[in-house]
Design an enzyme around this catalytic site. Structure first.
Site, PDB file in Angstrom:
ATOM      1  N   LYS A 167     -55.518  71.011  10.040  1.00  0.00           N
ATOM      2  CA  LYS A 167     -54.126  71.467  10.012  1.00  0.00           C
ATOM      3  C   LYS A 167     -53.189  70.364  10.474  1.00  0.00           C
ATOM      4  O   LYS A 167     -53.522  69.585  11.377  1.00  0.00           O
ATOM      5  CB  LYS A 167     -53.994  72.707  10.907  1.00  0.00           C
ATOM      6  CG  LYS A 167     -52.635  73.406  10.848  1.00  0.00           C
ATOM      7  CD  LYS A 167     -52.688  74.644  11.721  1.00  0.00           C
ATOM      8  CE  LYS A 167     -51.346  75.379  11.753  1.00  0.00           C
ATOM      9  NZ  LYS A 167     -51.407  76.578  12.633  1.00  0.00           N
ATOM     10  N   SER A 211     -50.180  80.757  10.769  1.00  0.00           N
ATOM     11  CA  SER A 211     -49.552  79.567  10.217  1.00  0.00           C
ATOM     12  C   SER A 211     -50.535  78.591   9.584  1.00  0.00           C
ATOM     13  O   SER A 211     -50.119  77.643   8.912  1.00  0.00           O
ATOM     14  CB  SER A 211     -48.761  78.848  11.307  1.00  0.00           C
ATOM     15  OG  SER A 211     -49.609  78.411  12.346  1.00  0.00           O
ATOM     16  N   SER A 214     -53.086  82.569  14.135  1.00  0.00           N
ATOM     17  CA  SER A 214     -52.949  81.621  13.036  1.00  0.00           C
ATOM     18  C   SER A 214     -54.262  81.113  12.465  1.00  0.00           C
ATOM     19  O   SER A 214     -54.265  80.528  11.383  1.00  0.00           O
ATOM     20  CB  SER A 214     -52.091  80.430  13.471  1.00  0.00           C
ATOM     21  OG  SER A 214     -50.762  80.843  13.665  1.00  0.00           O
TER      22      SER A 214
END
Length: 667
Positions: free
Chosen positions: A193, A273, A297
């Site tokens: 990420k 996210s 997330s």
């Protein structure tokens, strides 16, 4: 009964008072804003402290200070409970063995079968394919600088360093040829990420790159510990992955860098996210993706996309500048989740917290050892009816077939705790946003998208007195959890991962993004508890429901939360639920229709040929990020990448060859 386990920073076991255990759900009243209404309101809020305070108050983030029963409660600023070893010195190589059960590929005729770490390992061991061939097949699918148009999968990725990827793949290939692989992960591709630090990369965090800001001109000098351990094990980091901007929502909608696709049903958001992680794993690009989780997330995207996600104990894999955020894996299979977790959770002896963590150990296999599933009935009942149906069927299987026993439990401050969690997250986000800006407090919001200007602006208005009340609520919750874990040893608290099976995409959302606080809070109904308490939690696909729009049944996640340090118990639970999904659930696991068989492409020898045909530049060695067509971080966003899909709705159709067949993508 007192716990026989040893912990540092233990909250103490204390049952919460009866008043705190009364669940009083309320409907949130945050206005949903899209299009021009969002532009007008977000602009006004970004420029008005008074409106920011109103938004903060309207979201009821001040409600926790009215919570009764907090007088004299210790303020718990951080949920860093550390399981301690009994006289065992932990080293950086302390790790449970990756046994044969994790290295054995699943049956080839299994419904909905994904390529796993074991499949890559077996392909390399047998000589069917090499890590270099896999990298060459995968790079054209994830690079944003491909001409004339990037692959439909590339929107899940933001940056890659081609030279480093190919060098790592070549080195792994040479190790395999010499008969000296580093282990099961050697040569296996994975993604990271974009908010995580990787040496040589700028962590853009899904933001629009602004080269006038020093932040966007400062590459990281060190790689975060869990990613470093995966690389040391031979894993090939393919690149940095897309995300909801600065991690501040649960949909994954990003008007700047594009929205990653939910391959289960492209008419729905992938979740956030860690949207790129959920998308890339469910789309078959990688079996492992590393994300962050401050409010679900690394669990919500796997739940929406039909894969596995593990939120570790707070500070288990590394420490973030947050009282909520942890780093964990999203994976294709339960075995991959165990492999990724064990490697990335090796203790860091130089760190004051990580160096003290005892290894998580698997639960007892003794038939006399009870396996408790704690269910807070009124809380679980907040889920949609179709989600509840999947939940109930999974629980029936676990209790009737695998020997689990359900116990009804109560949990304190479920409404107040959720608001305290939300308030803490936006407050910390505001502080982080100010630190990234060189323009001072007056202009820090200008670096963010319109929805986040509202959220972060509101977070900047949190009074210190309210923040302190949040920490008292955390203490009561953690003490009550300790009470439950001592009363029911090895208890797993069971809920759906989210109370809804996905969030549908609205036309036009991709232009500005959107703000829907009610749905954001609803999606976090269950996940927030693990973040606030620091406990580990796992999300596993447990079934599917029919969609309201688009093509593809929607996955439903089942979530279990365990005591601090009990990740291996959660991994065992994940294997149990995987057995249910693969062998008992009607039709078994559903693989996305546009799933990419990367191993199949590599075995077909399409790596180099495909890269050349798609116009890849073999000399491109830098980050291909938002607005990037020349291998460097550039200003701007999706508008400069005209060929990258800007929406995941069925507004356009592209055709891409995947695994030797022509498939249609709704992008």
């Amino acid at each position: 009964m007192a716990s026989a386990k040893r912990f540092a920073n233990y909250p103490g076991a204390k049952e919460a008072p009866a008043a705190a255990l009364e669940y009083k759900p309320e409907e949130d009243k945050n206005p949903a804003l899209r299009g021009l209404a969002l532009v007008v309101v977000a602009t006004a809020i970004a420029n008005s402290t008074w409106l920011q305070k109103w938004l903060w108050s309207n979201a009821k983030l001040g409600q926790p200070k009215l919570t009764p029963g907090l007088a004299g409660v210790v303020r718990r600023m951080h949920p860093n409970v550390i399981p301690l070893a009994d006289g065992t010195v932990q080293t950086s190589s302390s790790m449970l063995e990756l046994g044969a059960e994790l290295r054995t590929p699943q049956p080839t005729n299994l419904a909905g079968r994904f390529n796993s770490v074991a499949d890559y390992h077996e392909a390399y061991r047998s000589g069917e394919v090499t890590p270099l061939q896999v990298a060459e097949a995968l790079l054209p699918l994830i690079r944003r600088d491909i001409k004339p148009e990037p692959s439909k999968y590339a929107v899940a990725w933001l940056q890659t360093n081609v030279d480093e990827v190919l060098a790592a793949a070549k080195a792994s290939t040479e190790r395999w040829a010499a008969g000296k692989p580093l282990g099961v992960l050697d040569g296996v591709p994975f993604g990271v990420k974009d908010d995580l630090e990787v040496k040589g990369f700028v962590s853009t965090m899904g933001m629009k790159v602004n080269k006038s800001e020093p932040y966007f001109n400062t590459p990281q000098t060190e790689t975060v510990w869990p990613v470093q351990k995966l690389q040391e094990a031979g894993g090939i980091m393919m690149g940095k992955m897309n995300q909801h901007e600065v991690g501040m929502d649960t949909t994954g909608c990003n008007p700047t860098t594009g929205t990653a696709v939910n391959w289960a049903n492209p008419s729905y958001y992938p979740g956030g996210s860690s949207s790129g992680a959920g998308s890339a794993v469910s789309g078959g690009l990688v079996p492992i993706a590393i994300g962050t989780d401050a409010g679900g997330s690394i669990r919500i995207p796997p739940a929406f996309c039909g894969v596995y996600g593990l939120k570790p104990t707070h500070n288990r894999t590394c420490t973030r500048a947050s009282t909520m955020c942890v780093v964990g894996p999203a994976c294709a299979t339960a075995a991959d989740l165990a492999i990724a977790y064990r490697i990335m959770a090796q203790p860091n002896p130089s760190h004051p917290d990580q160096g003290h963590f005892a290894l998580s150990v698997p639960p007892s296999s003794s038939p006399s050892q009870k396996k408790y599933l704690g269910i807070c009935r009124e809380w679980v009942a907040r889920s949609d009816a179709d989600v509840l149906a999947v939940f109930d069927k999974a629980v029936h299987y676990l209790t009737s077939t695998l020997g689990y026993e359900t116990v009804d439990i109560k949990l304190p401050y479920l409404r107040e705790g959720k608001l305290a969690h939300a308030g803490t997250c936006v407050t910390e986000a505001a502080d982080d946003a100010k630190a990234r800006s060189s323009r001072g407090a007056a202009n820090y919001l200008s670096l963010l998208s319109l929805p986040n200007r509202m959220l972060v602006g509101a977070g900047a208005q949190t009074p210190a007195a309210d923040y302190l009340k949040y920490t008292q609520i955390r203490q009561v919750i953690m003490s009550h959890l300790a009470f439950l874990y001592e009363k029911y040893p090895d208890l797993l608290i069971l809920t759906p991962t989210t109370p809804l099976a996905g969030m549908p995409i609205h036309p036009g959302d991709q232009k500005y993004g959107f703000s829907d606080g009610n749905n954001a809070l609803k999606s976090m109904t269950y996940v927030w508890l693990a973040n606030s308490s620091g406990c580990p939690a796992v999300s596993c696909p447990a079934g599917f429901v029919e969609p309201a729009q688009g093509d593809g049944r929607l996955p439903v996640g089942l979530m279990a939360m365990a005591e601090w340090g009990a990740e291996e118990q959660l991994l065992a639970f994940a294997r149990d639920t995987e057995t249910y999904l693969n062998e008992t659930y009607p039709g078994g696991r559903v693989r996305p229709a546009q799933w990419a068989d990367v191993l199949g492409l590599a075995k077909a020898g399409k790596g180099t040929a495909t890269a050349t045909a798609m116009g890849a530049n073999p000399n491109n060695t830098a980050a291909a990020t938002a607005g990037n067509t020349n291998g460097k971080l550039e200003e701007g966003g999706m508008g400069q990448l005209g060929s990258v899909p800007k929406t995941t709705t069925a507004a356009a159709t592209t055709t891409t060859t995947v695994t030797g067949t022509t498939e249609t993508s709704d992008l």
